[in-house]
Design a protein around this motif. Structure first.
Motif, short mmCIF file in Angstrom:
data_model
loop_
_atom_site.label_atom_id
_atom_site.label_comp_id
_atom_site.label_asym_id
_atom_site.label_seq_id
_atom_site.Cartn_x
_atom_site.Cartn_y
_atom_site.Cartn_z
N ASP A 109 0.94 -1.17 -0.09
CA ASP A 109 -0.14 0.05 0.11
C ASP A 109 0.74 1.44 -0.04
N ALA A 110 2.11 1.17 0.81
CA ALA A 110 2.84 2.50 1.04
C ALA A 110 3.57 2.81 -0.47
N GLN A 146 9.47 -0.73 -10.15
CA GLN A 146 10.36 -0.05 -9.55
C GLN A 146 9.78 0.38 -8.19
N ARG A 147 8.27 0.41 -8.25
CA ARG A 147 7.57 0.71 -6.75
C ARG A 147 7.75 -0.55 -6.04
N LEU A 148 7.79 -1.80 -6.36
CA LEU A 148 7.99 -2.87 -5.80
C LEU A 148 9.55 -2.91 -5.24
N ARG A 177 6.20 10.65 -4.21
CA ARG A 177 5.67 9.80 -3.10
C ARG A 177 6.65 8.89 -2.42
N MET A 178 7.45 8.15 -3.52
CA MET A 178 8.21 7.30 -3.22
C MET A 178 9.58 7.92 -2.42
N LEU A 182 10.31 7.13 1.63
CA LEU A 182 11.42 6.62 2.25
C LEU A 182 12.03 7.75 3.32
N LYS A 183 11.75 8.95 3.40
CA LYS A 183 12.22 9.95 4.07
C LYS A 183 11.50 9.76 5.66
N ARG A 184 10.26 9.51 5.58
CA ARG A 184 9.49 9.09 6.65
C ARG A 184 9.50 7.86 7.16
N GLY A 185 10.01 7.00 6.32
CA GLY A 185 9.99 5.22 6.88
C GLY A 185 8.43 4.85 6.83
#
Length: 191
Positions: A109-110, A146-148, A177-178, A182-185
């Motif tokens: 989902d993320a 790439q999203r995976l 969004r990706m 990553l920045k916020r985990g």
């Protein structure tokens, strides 16, 4: 680089950007010079075309880690960085059972792939995650691959991520969004 810092390497085509990134990631070891970085277990290389093996969706998200856990605490921190940080998850290998179906569905989902497990499982996301063995490189578009791969970063929690055109198939909004994710985990997900 210090913990949490980022570096962008730019240059004309053929200048050696990919070669430099592969050397930093430890994939290319020929040549002279010294690259200081975390150990191989703490480095994740994300190429333009991610590797997708024949297997389940769970296998894809867990790649390349499997086997036994070597130290480490729970998940929840982003684990992305270069220098020492006390919040880094020190896992060297992750047991596939350490991530529940619920956790992995949250990861999907993320990375904007929330329907993927349901599609693979003919409407049943748990079956799609664990039972459907597919050739994912031929099943998913490059943007989905790439999203995976970004989902793999959340699961594996490396200290250093080296990216080589890893968002080339994403639109600008998806790319943003990706990187923000990553920045916020991924708060609330732990393996």
């Amino acid at each position: 680089l210090s913990w949490g810092q980022h570096l962008l390497i730019v240059g004309p085509s053929g200048a050696g950007k990919s070669s430099l990134l592969r050397a930093i990631a430890g994939l290319w070891t020929a040549g002279a010079g010294c690259v200081e970085r975390p150990s191989d277990e703490d480095v994740y290389f994300l190429p333009q075309r991610p590797y997708c093996a024949l297997g389940t969706l769970r296998d894809q998200l867990m790649y390349p880690c499997s086997g036994s856990v070597d130290g480490g605490g729970g998940g929840g921190d982003d684990g992305i960085g270069v220098a020492s940080n006390p919040n880094v998850n020190r896992r060297r290998r992750i047991l596939p059972q350490s991530w529940s179906d619920h956790d992995l569905l949250q990861v999907l989902d993320a990375v904007d792939l929330s329907d993927l497990a349901r599609r693979a499982g003919d409407g049943d996301p748990h079956r799609g995650l664990n039972d459907a063995k597919l050739d994912w490189s031929n099943t998913l578009s490059l943007g989905e691959q790439q999203r995976l791969a970004f989902g793999r970063i959340l699961v594996n929690k490396p200290r250093l991520v080296v990216m080589d055109e890893s968002t080339s198939a994403l639109d600008v909004a998806s790319e943003r969004r990706m990187f923000e994710m990553l920045k916020r985990g991924l708060a609330g997900v732990s393996g």
